[in-house]
Design a protein around this motif. Structure first.
Motif, short mmCIF file in Angstrom:
data_model
loop_
_atom_site.label_atom_id
_atom_site.label_comp_id
_atom_site.label_asym_id
_atom_site.label_seq_id
_atom_site.Cartn_x
_atom_site.Cartn_y
_atom_site.Cartn_z
N TYR A 181 0.84 -1.17 0.04
CA TYR A 181 -0.02 -0.13 -0.03
C TYR A 181 1.07 1.43 0.13
O TYR A 181 0.64 2.23 -0.86
CB TYR A 181 -0.82 0.18 1.21
CG TYR A 181 -1.81 1.33 1.50
CD1 TYR A 181 -2.86 1.39 0.40
CD2 TYR A 181 -1.37 2.28 2.29
CE1 TYR A 181 -3.75 2.44 0.68
CE2 TYR A 181 -2.29 3.18 2.61
CZ TYR A 181 -3.37 3.32 1.61
OH TYR A 181 -4.13 4.63 1.65
N ILE A 182 2.04 0.98 0.89
CA ILE A 182 2.95 2.32 1.00
C ILE A 182 3.43 2.58 -0.42
O ILE A 182 3.60 3.67 -0.95
CB ILE A 182 3.70 2.19 2.17
CG1 ILE A 182 3.03 2.45 3.49
CG2 ILE A 182 4.73 3.25 2.05
CD1 ILE A 182 3.78 2.11 4.65
N ILE A 183 3.82 1.58 -1.12
CA ILE A 183 4.49 1.81 -2.46
C ILE A 183 3.55 2.31 -3.47
O ILE A 183 3.72 3.28 -4.25
CB ILE A 183 5.18 0.33 -2.84
CG1 ILE A 183 6.27 -0.18 -1.95
CG2 ILE A 183 5.61 0.51 -4.25
CD1 ILE A 183 6.60 -1.53 -2.30
N GLY A 184 2.54 1.66 -3.28
CA GLY A 184 1.24 2.02 -4.13
C GLY A 184 0.87 3.59 -3.96
O GLY A 184 0.98 4.44 -5.03
N ILE A 185 0.71 4.13 -2.94
CA ILE A 185 0.46 5.54 -2.68
C ILE A 185 1.53 6.76 -3.12
O ILE A 185 1.34 7.67 -3.47
CB ILE A 185 -0.10 5.81 -1.30
CG1 ILE A 185 0.97 5.58 -0.10
CG2 ILE A 185 -1.71 5.42 -1.00
CD1 ILE A 185 0.26 6.16 1.28
N THR A 186 2.95 5.92 -2.91
CA THR A 186 3.84 6.73 -3.46
C THR A 186 3.94 6.93 -4.87
O THR A 186 4.24 8.17 -5.08
CB THR A 186 5.23 6.19 -2.69
OG1 THR A 186 5.07 5.81 -1.39
CG2 THR A 186 6.34 7.11 -3.11
N ALA A 187 3.87 5.75 -5.45
CA ALA A 187 3.87 5.76 -7.02
C ALA A 187 2.50 6.67 -7.53
O ALA A 187 2.71 7.59 -8.30
CB ALA A 187 3.63 4.40 -7.37
N GLU A 188 1.36 6.46 -6.96
CA GLU A 188 0.18 7.46 -7.28
C GLU A 188 0.52 8.86 -7.08
O GLU A 188 0.08 9.82 -7.91
CB GLU A 188 -1.01 6.90 -6.50
CG GLU A 188 -1.38 5.50 -6.92
CD GLU A 188 -1.72 5.27 -8.50
OE1 GLU A 188 -1.83 6.24 -9.08
OE2 GLU A 188 -1.41 4.07 -8.93
N ALA A 189 1.04 8.96 -5.84
CA ALA A 189 1.22 10.42 -5.45
C ALA A 189 2.50 11.14 -6.62
O ALA A 189 2.02 12.31 -6.90
CB ALA A 189 1.78 10.72 -4.21
N MET A 190 3.28 10.49 -6.79
CA MET A 190 4.18 11.01 -7.96
C MET A 190 3.61 11.04 -9.32
O MET A 190 3.68 12.14 -9.92
CB MET A 190 5.47 10.17 -7.93
CG MET A 190 6.25 9.88 -6.77
SD MET A 190 7.69 8.66 -6.85
CE MET A 190 8.97 10.16 -7.82
N THR A 191 2.60 10.35 -9.71
CA THR A 191 1.96 10.47 -11.08
C THR A 191 1.04 12.02 -10.85
O THR A 191 0.79 12.57 -11.92
CB THR A 191 1.02 9.40 -11.44
OG1 THR A 191 -0.19 9.20 -10.71
CG2 THR A 191 1.61 8.16 -11.52
N GLY A 192 0.44 11.87 -9.72
CA GLY A 192 -0.31 13.27 -9.52
C GLY A 192 0.51 14.47 -9.68
O GLY A 192 -0.03 15.43 -9.91
N ALA A 193 1.65 14.42 -8.79
CA ALA A 193 2.67 15.62 -8.95
C ALA A 193 2.87 16.02 -10.47
O ALA A 193 3.25 17.26 -10.82
CB ALA A 193 3.92 15.37 -8.14
N LEU A 194 3.19 14.96 -11.14
CA LEU A 194 3.67 15.16 -12.51
C LEU A 194 2.51 15.92 -13.35
O LEU A 194 2.70 16.78 -13.94
CB LEU A 194 3.80 14.20 -13.36
CG LEU A 194 5.19 13.34 -12.87
CD1 LEU A 194 5.67 11.99 -13.63
CD2 LEU A 194 6.46 14.41 -13.02
#
Lengths: 215, 215, 215
Positions: A7-20
């Motif tokens: 889950y932590i890996i997942g939200i980190t990756a999703e947060a990065m796509t959001g930031a882009l």
């Protein structure tokens, strides 16, 4: 334990796509953190609001919010590098999708909701983060146009629900759902599998301006 | 008492900015009332939904809803004059921002939530009204692009939380937060202080259509 | 019984309008089902979330969600024919609007909320489905621009509340509200009745880019 790590890996990756996505709209740091967080934990938030499942995950565990904000800000530094790891991102995003779906299904099952609602909870958790990101960034919602995404969440929710229903041990259920869901999602991206598109062009002349303001 | 008076001033000013935005989109009177109310009480509504804090403020006190609808309709009459008082508006809006932030922080503190969530509640209350206005009116969300806004709400929430935590009397806490927050916000507008912008242009050619539909 | 039948007709018609809007944006089948469902049951969902009225209707009765998804998919097949029945649609949509308003008012009355909030609940139930549809499909929200729509929901809520308050039997109240509301709505479409538009063009030069990014 496994699920929390993923889950932590997942939200980190999703947060990065959001930031882009926020960066493409020239947002400031607050905007970056907002869009990153909405992308990563927006799906779970919408699910919990729809189900009346309080307190929300990030209200009870604010550290998840800290992670998504930091991941968003970190992306502003490493953005040029991130693009080069495009493929890693797709893998992490696919992993996140399945993990979110499993968690969504579990939350609804713990509330003793009907099978269909459990699977809908899986889809909402997996899909609404990206939908919120695209609404805030004012761009076409990708999950409604692109390769199998919601369908994979639907399938993952269905597999998880069915195996739990037939009393398969939870660890096995989780691993099977992860492997099957992840494989299908990656294959969908690789081979461009997608749902049929519904294309509808109105040819009558009634109210052309209101009905189709963009064109 | 002081806070209630300032709150009514704040929602009136915010409702008027919402009505002006609706007027730019040529909405009808219902649209004006909707956007005015969403701008003025949308932040508190989103906060209460996220925290599961029911009943919502305007459901328990419908008179606030009456105020925002009337302020919106009143704006349709006085709009040309309103523009001349642009600076008064910025002052009232700044006041509203701090009042909203204080109220948001207090609600979360009354629910015994963690410090970070109290400050997030302040930011959500201060910021989401304007965000909803810009989403409904389909324009770039100003709070994500412009001078310090969310950051001021964050700071106001932090000051209020810290002073209450150290048992400073509530009246003093409120006044200090108001004065400091208002000053910083007005200075930010005056001197154009803003958070760094994150600007990200994708140069890879992958999926140009979906990723950047506008350009 | 009557109301349930009309409700099912209403959500089916609304789901089909949602699906057509999704088709204009070239969404896939999942997008079609999402927009169809948001249009048909989004108003009731927003109302229940605002009022803290859990569980949501479609969570308790998932068959409604099945109906809206199937109606959406069915629309992808019959879309070209649907356009020919444009007028039937307007009639069904008008019926749906009044049915939704009555149901919204009733839910709020069952919660013993104040008269104004009961009427607001009627308006939210009637109007927010179409608003969500237009937000997701990124087009100007029709209910804020076009013929009397929210106003009819407001009127229907008012009639229903007043008659119930004066202890008129429920069946009579429902029928009177349906007939009056439906007639006014159809007349509004027929004769182009609409609320006054508020049109506001800023002529000062301050911040032209942020304030009006589209033009």
């Amino acid at each position: 334990m496994l699920l929390t790590t993923l889950y932590i890996i997942g939200i980190t990756a999703e947060a990065m796509t959001g930031a882009l996505a926020a960066g493409k709209r020239h947002m400031d740091w607050f905007g970056v953190m907002l869009v990153a967080s909405a992308t990563a934990i927006g799906g779970g938030t919408v699910r919990d609001i729809l189900l009346g499942h309080y307190p929300l995950g990030w209200v009870a565990n604010p550290q998840y919010l800290v992670i998504t904000c930091l991941a968003g800000l970190f992306t502003t530094i490493v953005a040029p590098q991130v693009v080069r790891f495009h493929k890693v991102f797709i893998l992490l995003d696919s992993l996140g999708l399945i993990v979110f779906s499993i968690i969504g299904c579990r939350v609804a099952m713990d509330m003793n909701l009907s099978p269909l609602i459990c699977i809908v909870a899986a889809v909402v958790t997996g899909v609404f983060g990206g939908l919120l990101r695209d609404l805030i960034c004012r761009r076409p919602p990708m999950v409604l146009h692109k390769e199998l995404y919601a369908s994979v969440a639907f399938m993952a929710g269905g597999i998880y629900y069915a195996m739990m229903y037939f009393a398969v041990p939870e660890t096995i259920t989780t691993i099977v759902t992860l492997v099957v869901g992840f494989t299908v999602r990656v294959a969908a991206v690789q081979f461009g599998w997608r749902l049929p598109i519904f294309q509808f062009e109105e040819i009558v002349k009634a109210e052309p301006k209101e009905l189709d303001s963009k064109s």
